[in-house]
Scaffold this active site. Structure first.
Site, short mmCIF file in Angstrom:
data_model
loop_
_atom_site.label_atom_id
_atom_site.label_comp_id
_atom_site.label_asym_id
_atom_site.label_seq_id
_atom_site.Cartn_x
_atom_site.Cartn_y
_atom_site.Cartn_z
N ASN A 10 0.85 -1.19 0.00
CA ASN A 10 0.00 0.00 0.00
C ASN A 10 0.89 1.24 0.00
OD1 ASN A 10 -1.91 1.98 0.40
ND2 ASN A 10 -2.39 1.40 2.51
N TRP A 11 0.99 1.88 -1.16
CA TRP A 11 1.93 3.01 -1.30
C TRP A 11 1.34 4.34 -0.82
CZ3 TRP A 11 5.96 3.29 -5.78
CH2 TRP A 11 6.84 2.21 -5.64
N LYS A 12 0.06 4.32 -0.47
CA LYS A 12 -0.57 5.56 0.03
C LYS A 12 -0.25 6.74 -0.92
CE LYS A 12 -0.29 3.58 4.58
NZ LYS A 12 -0.40 3.77 5.99
N GLU A 100 -7.33 5.39 7.33
CA GLU A 100 -6.97 6.77 6.96
C GLU A 100 -8.13 7.45 6.23
OE1 GLU A 100 -3.24 5.89 5.07
OE2 GLU A 100 -2.30 5.56 7.02
N GLU A 167 -6.30 -4.34 10.53
CA GLU A 167 -5.27 -3.35 10.82
C GLU A 167 -5.66 -2.55 12.06
OE1 GLU A 167 -2.86 -2.04 7.20
OE2 GLU A 167 -4.75 -0.97 7.05
N GLY A 173 1.69 2.73 11.03
CA GLY A 173 2.69 3.80 10.99
C GLY A 173 3.34 4.13 12.31
N SER A 209 2.47 -1.53 10.54
CA SER A 209 3.91 -1.52 10.88
C SER A 209 4.64 -2.82 10.56
CB SER A 209 4.12 -1.16 12.36
OG SER A 209 3.71 0.16 12.60
N GLY A 230 2.52 -1.07 4.48
CA GLY A 230 2.53 0.33 4.08
C GLY A 230 3.94 0.81 3.83
P1 PGA Z 1 2.22 0.82 7.73
O1 PGA Z 1 0.81 1.01 6.97
O2 PGA Z 1 2.77 -0.53 7.30
O3 PGA Z 1 3.05 1.96 7.29
O4 PGA Z 1 1.92 0.80 9.19
C1 PGA Z 1 -0.08 -0.06 6.81
C2 PGA Z 1 -1.35 0.43 6.15
O5 PGA Z 1 -1.84 1.51 6.47
O6 PGA Z 1 -1.90 -0.25 5.27
#
Ligand code: PGA
Length: 248
Positions: A10-12, A100, A167, A173, A209, A230
């Site tokens: 997931n590159w956001k 998010e 999650e 994060g 994370s 992420g």
């Molecule tokens: P993260 O994000 O691995 O940076 O915690 C995971 C996600 O939001 O899908």
């Protein structure tokens, strides 16, 4: 872990047109027989979907969108992307219900509308659920998961194209991951809630994370069918390491 193991990147809101250059090693790895169980899915920002689609042509790596509108085809919705448009760009997946987006106002009902609409367009859904830190402290995690699952999947009849991504919001994060017992307990609870809705055994992924260090502990958690990654996925070396450590 047996059967397919999902690795979702997931590159956001990260990445630029030059980012695709970093993917060659991953493509090579995905072609090795040893890693045939690895189902690798990239969720780049909308701006990069076309480039990723071209890059992954003739590979088994899939791409997906990071959200979609609840109207399936077209409409006057400035700034939005429909399930039909994602399909047109080569997407097989869409991630919905990410915390998010929930944090900026997306409701369970919104997530449900999007899920049903995307399923109608034959997209596979990565359906995100998870409790906040305040909810965990109040010990209402299971009722939150119950509500998110039941409201999010309301009216869904065909469960063939749904993956669940658990999650915990406090884990995204932050570098903090749940304790083994807590994670197994919550995953068992999710399976129980789902068993009342469908006989299908939906893949359950863990996200929050995940990195190339803690993956060695996470692979021992019972009931997990893969990982939603992420920030560590934006570094292809780390993402490859996660895959290698899971399937060794
Ligand atoms: P993260 O994000 O691995 O940076 O915690 C995971 C996600 O939001 O899908």
């Amino acid at each position: 872990m047996t059967n397919n193991i999902y690795f979702i990147a997931n590159w956001k809101m990260y990445g630029s047109t030059s980012s695709i250059n970093s993917l060659n090693k991953l493509i090579n790895l995905s072609k090795l027989k040893k890693y045939s169980k690895a189902k690798i899915i990239y969720l780049p920002p909308f701006t990069l979907l076309d480039a990723f689609n071209r890059k992954f042509k003739r590979t088994k790596i899939s791409i997906g969108g990071q959200n979609c509108h609840h109207i399936q085809d077209y409409g006057s919705f400035t700034g939005s992307i429909s399930p039909k448009m994602l399909k047109d760009l080569g997407c097989k997946f869409v991630i919905l219900g990410h915390s998010e987006n929930r944090m900026v106002g997306e409701t369970d009902a919104d997530v449900n509308n999007k899920i049903r609409s995307a399923l109608n367009k034959n997209l596979k859904i990565i359906f995100c659920i998870g409790e906040t830190f305040a909810e965990k402290k109040k010990k209402i995690t299971h009722s939150v998961l119950n509500r998110q699952i039941n409201k999010g999947l309301k009216g869904v009849k065909n469960y063939n194209n749904i993956l669940i991504a658990y999650e915990p919001v406090w884990s995204i994060g932050t570098g903090v991951i749940p304790k083994e017992k807590e994670l197994e307990f919550n995953i068992a609870k999710i399976k129980k809630i789902l068993s009342k809705k469908t006989k299908n055994k939906l893949p359950i992924l863990y996200g929050g994370s995940v990195n190339n260090k803690n993956i060695s502990n996470l692979i021992n958690i019972r009931g997990i069918n893969g990982f939603l990654v992420g920030s560590a996925s934006q570094n292809t070396k780390k993402f490859i390491d996660i895959i290698k450590k899971t399937i060794n």
